[in-house]
Design a protein around this motif. Structure first.
Motif, short mmCIF file in Angstrom:
data_model
loop_
_atom_site.label_atom_id
_atom_site.label_comp_id
_atom_site.label_asym_id
_atom_site.label_seq_id
_atom_site.Cartn_x
_atom_site.Cartn_y
_atom_site.Cartn_z
N GLN A 254 -13.41 -62.28 -55.35
CA GLN A 254 -12.08 -61.86 -55.73
C GLN A 254 -11.27 -61.59 -54.63
OE1 GLN A 254 -12.73 -58.54 -58.31
NE2 GLN A 254 -13.82 -59.68 -59.93
N SER A 255 -11.74 -60.75 -53.55
CA SER A 255 -10.92 -60.55 -52.21
C SER A 255 -10.62 -61.87 -51.44
CB SER A 255 -11.96 -59.83 -51.36
OG SER A 255 -12.28 -58.43 -51.64
N ALA A 256 -11.75 -62.79 -51.55
CA ALA A 256 -11.37 -64.18 -50.96
C ALA A 256 -10.10 -64.91 -51.63
CB ALA A 256 -12.48 -65.06 -50.91
N PHE A 257 -10.21 -64.96 -52.86
CA PHE A 257 -9.21 -65.43 -53.76
C PHE A 257 -7.89 -64.72 -53.49
CE2 PHE A 257 -6.79 -65.95 -57.70
CZ PHE A 257 -6.62 -67.27 -57.88
N TRP A 258 -7.67 -63.59 -53.66
CA TRP A 258 -6.49 -62.83 -53.28
C TRP A 258 -6.01 -63.13 -51.95
CZ3 TRP A 258 -3.68 -62.22 -57.30
CH2 TRP A 258 -4.22 -61.83 -58.24
N LEU A 259 -6.80 -63.07 -50.80
CA LEU A 259 -6.31 -63.43 -49.57
C LEU A 259 -5.97 -65.03 -49.37
CD1 LEU A 259 -9.12 -61.64 -47.46
CD2 LEU A 259 -6.49 -61.17 -47.43
N LEU A 260 -6.53 -65.98 -50.23
CA LEU A 260 -6.27 -67.20 -50.01
C LEU A 260 -4.79 -67.45 -50.88
CD1 LEU A 260 -7.19 -70.01 -49.14
CD2 LEU A 260 -8.09 -70.21 -51.39
N ILE B 56 -2.39 -65.20 -50.83
CA ILE B 56 -1.56 -64.81 -49.87
C ILE B 56 -1.08 -65.84 -48.87
CG2 ILE B 56 -1.11 -63.18 -47.92
CD1 ILE B 56 -2.74 -60.99 -49.19
N VAL B 57 -2.25 -66.60 -48.42
CA VAL B 57 -2.09 -67.81 -47.52
C VAL B 57 -1.16 -68.72 -48.19
CG1 VAL B 57 -3.30 -69.65 -46.58
CG2 VAL B 57 -4.33 -67.43 -46.35
N TRP B 58 -1.48 -69.12 -49.71
CA TRP B 58 -0.49 -69.93 -50.24
C TRP B 58 1.16 -69.63 -50.45
CZ3 TRP B 58 2.42 -69.88 -54.77
CH2 TRP B 58 2.73 -70.99 -55.22
N ILE B 59 1.19 -68.12 -50.63
CA ILE B 59 2.65 -67.60 -50.54
C ILE B 59 3.27 -67.79 -49.21
CG2 ILE B 59 3.80 -65.40 -50.98
CD1 ILE B 59 1.76 -64.49 -52.79
N LEU B 60 2.36 -67.44 -48.18
CA LEU B 60 3.08 -67.60 -46.84
C LEU B 60 3.16 -68.91 -46.53
CD1 LEU B 60 1.04 -65.03 -44.97
CD2 LEU B 60 3.36 -64.77 -45.73
N GLN B 61 2.36 -69.91 -46.94
CA GLN B 61 2.66 -71.20 -46.54
C GLN B 61 3.80 -71.76 -47.46
OE1 GLN B 61 -1.21 -73.13 -46.93
NE2 GLN B 61 -0.88 -73.89 -45.19
N THR B 62 4.03 -71.61 -48.77
CA THR B 62 5.16 -71.90 -49.55
C THR B 62 6.41 -71.51 -49.01
OG1 THR B 62 3.61 -72.01 -51.46
CG2 THR B 62 6.03 -72.00 -51.99
N ILE B 63 6.34 -70.11 -48.72
CA ILE B 63 7.52 -69.70 -48.18
C ILE B 63 7.92 -70.49 -46.82
CG2 ILE B 63 8.57 -67.72 -46.82
CD1 ILE B 63 6.94 -65.86 -48.73
N THR C 292 -2.40 -79.34 -45.73
CA THR C 292 -2.91 -77.98 -45.73
C THR C 292 -2.45 -77.13 -46.91
OG1 THR C 292 -3.03 -77.91 -43.23
CG2 THR C 292 -3.57 -75.87 -44.61
N TRP C 293 -1.27 -77.15 -47.12
CA TRP C 293 -0.84 -76.59 -48.44
C TRP C 293 -1.26 -77.06 -49.58
CZ3 TRP C 293 2.19 -78.17 -52.82
CH2 TRP C 293 2.78 -77.08 -53.46
N VAL C 294 -1.60 -78.52 -49.75
CA VAL C 294 -2.30 -79.20 -51.13
C VAL C 294 -3.59 -78.70 -50.98
CG1 VAL C 294 -2.80 -81.25 -51.84
CG2 VAL C 294 -0.52 -81.13 -50.83
N THR D 41 -3.72 -74.99 -52.55
CA THR D 41 -3.30 -75.26 -53.85
C THR D 41 -4.36 -75.63 -54.75
OG1 THR D 41 -0.84 -75.68 -53.11
CG2 THR D 41 -1.52 -75.99 -55.58
N LEU D 42 -5.07 -76.67 -54.28
CA LEU D 42 -6.07 -77.34 -55.15
C LEU D 42 -7.21 -76.22 -55.30
CD1 LEU D 42 -6.11 -80.86 -54.03
CD2 LEU D 42 -5.45 -79.89 -56.31
N SER D 43 -7.53 -75.56 -54.11
CA SER D 43 -8.74 -74.58 -53.90
C SER D 43 -8.24 -73.39 -54.88
CB SER D 43 -8.70 -74.09 -52.56
OG SER D 43 -9.03 -74.93 -51.43
#
Length: 275
Positions: free
Chosen positions: A36-42, A44-51, A76-78, A81-83
């Motif tokens: 769960q922690s890894a998922f939420w950190l990932l 955050i990575v997706w949000i930062l990348q999307t921004i 990387t963003w793709v 997202t898929l992950s």
């Protein structure tokens, strides 16, 4: 001064590294908290990348995929997202972990590779920071392996004292065998993915900085040998169920490989001058 967007990518890379580490722990133990922690950190990575992706679209007035650097970032963003989709709906941690290893490598190449919009000074500073992160992560992983070796050594000492029935204050001051074995294992679980990420960053640095990168350099081969030795330790521990004295001896042997790599192979390396 380095652009804010580059700093954002560096922060994203650090968060990504922690996420990969937690996914590795979940991959071995089916640890739901780590997952769960890894998922939420990932996330955050997706949000930062999307921004950053939308910021690039706003500043350039087009979809940013027209050069290698932009293409790597979108790729990387793709992957991220898929992950997230796989982790959320399919829950296949094996695929998620290895997909994010690839994603981390691509994001590192994008973040630290010189681009057309960067000055020579900025590019040089980024490459220096990449080398610093690579060395720091490698030393931290070596630190984890070293303490793991100490726990294994105490395990072997405790095992011999118990076998010879030498009761006394020395025996009482050492932790019980199960705790020593567990702590040795936990530190190895931390050290292996950290060393793997360090090797990825080191390969990216060599790709950017060196005119010719020698995969058969003694230090490179030695580092992968260390990674392989500790990976086999984890395999024997988690898959084959090897326990007790035998797994402690394997850990000690792996640490010997680490010492040989650090002191001997480092001195024979063509470009690992910092060893």
């Amino acid at each position: 001064m380095i652009d804010t967007s580059l700093r954002l990518n560096e922060v994203t890379l650090i968060i990504y590294a922690v996420s990969v580490l937690l996914y590795f722990i979940d991959f071995l133990h089916h640890n739901r908290k780590a997952n769960q922690s890894a998922f939420w950190l990932l996330s955050i990575v997706w949000i930062l990348q999307t921004i950053f992706l939308f910021y690039q679209m706003y500043t350039t007035g087009r979809f940013p995929i027209l050069n290698i650097s932009e293409g790597l970032y979108f790729y990387t963003w793709v992957l991220v997202t898929l992950s997230l989709a796989i982790a959320k709906f399919l829950r296949v941690e094996f695929i998620v972990f290895f997909t994010n290893i690839l994603g981390f490598m691509m994001l590192a190449i994008h973040t630290f590779s010189p681009s057309e919009g960067q000055s020579a000074a900025v590019s040089g500073q980024l490459v220096s920071e990449l080398l610093f992160i690579h060395i720091t992560m490698a030393i931290l992983s070596y630190g984890a392996f070293s303490i793991s070796f100490v726990f294994s050594s105490l395990y072997l000492l405790q095992y011999n004292l118990l076998k010879k029935k030498k009761w006394g204050k020395r025996l009482l001051r050492i932790e019980d065998l199960s705790k020593l074995d567990h702590m040795s294992y936990v530190l190895t679980v931390i050290g292996v993915p950290m060393l793997l990420l360090s090797l990825i960053l080191g390969a990216v640095w060599a790709y950017i900085k060196l005119p010719e990168f020698h995969w058969f350099d003694t230090k490179v081969l030695g580092s992968f040998l260390v990674l392989g030795a500790y990976s086999v330790y984890l395999y024997k521990k988690t898959v084959t169920g090897l326990q007790g004295r035998n797994i402690a001896l394997w850990n000690a042997a792996s640490f010997l490989v680490l010492l040989i790599n650090f002191f001997l192979f480092g001195s024979l390396s063509n470009f690992h001058w910092f060893s």
